[in-house]
Scaffold this motif. Structure first.
Motif, short mmCIF file in Angstrom:
data_model
loop_
_atom_site.label_atom_id
_atom_site.label_comp_id
_atom_site.label_asym_id
_atom_site.label_seq_id
_atom_site.Cartn_x
_atom_site.Cartn_y
_atom_site.Cartn_z
N ASP A 111 0.84 -1.21 0.00
CA ASP A 111 0.00 0.00 0.00
C ASP A 111 0.87 1.26 0.00
OD1 ASP A 111 -2.22 -1.60 0.07
OD2 ASP A 111 -2.62 -1.33 2.22
N PHE A 112 1.95 1.21 0.77
CA PHE A 112 2.83 2.37 0.85
C PHE A 112 3.42 2.70 -0.52
CE2 PHE A 112 7.03 4.26 1.27
CZ PHE A 112 6.78 5.34 2.09
N GLN A 115 1.11 4.15 -3.13
CA GLN A 115 0.80 5.57 -2.96
C GLN A 115 1.92 6.48 -3.42
OE1 GLN A 115 -1.32 6.90 0.80
NE2 GLN A 115 -0.64 4.85 1.42
N TYR A 116 3.17 6.03 -3.22
CA TYR A 116 4.29 6.95 -3.39
C TYR A 116 5.24 6.57 -4.52
CZ TYR A 116 2.25 8.79 0.76
OH TYR A 116 1.34 9.32 1.64
N TYR A 141 5.03 4.83 9.66
CA TYR A 141 3.87 4.60 8.80
C TYR A 141 3.03 3.46 9.35
CZ TYR A 141 1.31 3.60 4.45
OH TYR A 141 0.32 3.36 3.50
N HIS A 145 -0.97 3.52 10.89
CA HIS A 145 -2.06 2.74 10.27
C HIS A 145 -2.51 1.56 11.12
CE1 HIS A 145 -2.28 4.89 6.41
NE2 HIS A 145 -1.01 5.15 6.65
N TRP A 196 6.40 12.34 1.08
CA TRP A 196 5.44 11.48 1.77
C TRP A 196 5.42 11.75 3.28
CZ3 TRP A 196 5.75 7.87 5.70
CH2 TRP A 196 7.01 7.45 6.09
N GLN A 200 1.79 12.25 5.10
CA GLN A 200 1.27 11.28 6.07
C GLN A 200 1.22 11.83 7.50
OE1 GLN A 200 0.12 7.98 6.00
NE2 GLN A 200 -0.09 8.21 3.79
#
Length: 460
Positions: A111-112, A115-116, A141, A145, A196, A200
């Protein structure tokens, strides 16, 4: 009674925790070591005992302040990296000190990077191979989450060196040597935090960045002390070399990993270098240090156990084998050991092909040096480096050092030794804050190895 001016350095490794007192000539005049049993986090994974670490800090300081022969003027810290302590408004830790070896959830990592951007490009920008929990930024991170209620209470996320300093100063700072070491936090292209981090909400959890030679004045036990903000151990170990040598050099730091550190290579990290296990650090002055890694120490341990078992010897024998320049040319004539004009990789060789374990050991080191040349050249290319300093275990290995000198025939190769390089570096970083003498020029003992291309792993 004339008391000796000293600096106290806490050197905190994963296994051993040490305290050293250095005098103004940077000689160790006192040392103490301790080990703590690990505790477990909420998932049952082993981690550092933060409370034992905190208690030991203050207990050790009380002990050394009772030593009337010493005048403690400054304190600094060097610790392993990739570990955050999350403190709340009251300065107390909110979580265990999560172990950087703890497996990182695969879905969360996917997922990380989704996104980036592309994983390889992101890793290049941040000089951080995708290493899961070893990328300490990803630990933050994960906390956000998986434990959002804890994350919301975090006042500051402090790398371990800065947390140790905070215990004395109550001043939260970030240090560039920790931020810049495979954290996935720092954008090396723009020399600032990666986008990021702010996106975040991580940036607000990071303390202001200080230079590595900054200090905070602290009153302790009736004494005024200059307390440093702490250093990441890999960067601390490089400081004595940067302080003593100004011509371009590469440091080959050998242990379980053999790490080639080139503080004179400021070229941006390429995707190819990253793929070959290169990364960048930031030194204590904020300059990039290109580095490459090789798992040679581990391979040496595995293969010498294999030799010891086959030849019925002890592994300790292979710490002191003398170098014999005639062995490698002779092995090159053995058809059982050669393919395409060069020696086979040692792991593929049947030990029955050797007459004795000395021959076999030379072949093993030949193979390790051959790989080391490839690894080191990744950070040497395009630079004006003329010298390589080798420290750690292999610097004492005559077979390794002679073969390395032969392989790099156009460079000067030195075995370097000094007591406790990491702690020494942390002490030197604060030199101007406590030491009235000039920095000694003889901190590092060097032994020169003459090149002989006749037995070079890159020539034979």
């Amino acid at each position: 009674m004339n008391r000796t001016p000293v600096i106290a350095i806490f050197d905190i490794g994963k296994t051993n925790k040490k305290l050293f007192l250095f005098n103004e000539d940077y000689h160790i005049v006192y040392e103490k070591s301790a080990r703590f049993n690990e505790v477990t986090d909420e998932d049952g994974f082993a981690c550092e005992n933060l409370e034992a670490l905190r208690s030991s800090l203050f207990e050790s300081l009380r002990e050394v302040f009772k030593l009337e022969q010493y005048d403690i003027r400054a304190i600094n810290f060097s610790t392993y990296g990739a570990s955050f302590v999350y403190i709340g408004e009251n300065g107390e830790p909110l979580t265990p000190l999560y172990n950087y070896l703890k497996p990182f959830p695969e879905k969360l990592q996917e997922d990380f990077y989704a996104q980036y951007g592309d994983k390889n490009e992101f890793s290049r920008q941040t000089a951080s191979p995708a290493l899961g929990s070893l990328n300490s930024g990803l630990q933050l991170y994960r906390l956000k989450h998986e434990q959002p209620e804890v994350f919301s209470k975090v006042k500051y996320a402090l790398h371990l060196p800065q947390y140790m300093s905070y215990l004395l100063t109550q001043k939260a700072v970030s240090d560039i040597t920790s931020i810049g070491c495979h954290t996935a936090l720092w954008d090396f292209d723009h020399q600032q935090y990666h986008a990021w981090v702010e996106a975040q909400g991580i940036f607000e959890k990071l303390a202001p960045t200080n230079v590595a030679d900054c200090t905070t004045q602290v009153s302790y036990e009736g004494h005024t002390l200059a307390v440093g903000c702490g250093l990441h151990d890999s960067s601390a170990a490089l400081i004595p070399y940067l302080a003593n040598f100004h011509e371009p050099f590469m440091l080959l730091s050998t242990g379980t990993w053999c790490i080639s550190l080139n503080p004179f290579n400021h070229n941006p990290l390429t995707a190819e270098e990253l793929e070959a296990d290169c990364l960048c650090y930031l030194d204590y002055r904020g300059n990039p240090v290109k580095a490459s890694r090789l798992f040679s120490g581990y391979e040496h341990e595995v293969q010498t156990k294999r030799l010891a078992e086959y030849f019925n010897t002890g592994p300790a024998r292979y710490k002191s084998i003398a170098f014999d320049s005639a062995i490698i040319p002779a092995l090159k004539k053995n058809p059982l050991l050669v393919k395409d004009g060069d020696l086979l990789p040692f792991a593929e060789v049947d030990l029955t092909a050797f007459n004795n374990d000395t021959e076999a050991y030379h072949h093993l080191i030949y193979d390790l040096v051959r790989k080391q040349v490839i690894s080191s050249n990744l950070v040497l290319k395009g630079t004006a480096v003329r010298r390589i300093f080798v420290d750690g275990g292999f610097s004492k290995n005559l077979v390794f050092m002679n073969m390395l000198a032969a392989a790099f025939e156009d460079l000067e190769i030195f075995a370097a030794s000094m007591p406790q390089a990491t702690s020494l570096g942390a002490a030197i970083a604060l030199h101007k804050h406590w030491n009235h003498k000039s920095l000694p020029t003889n901190l590092i003992e060097l032994k020169y190895y003459l090149s002989n291309p006749a037995y070079s792993p890159t020539k034979i």
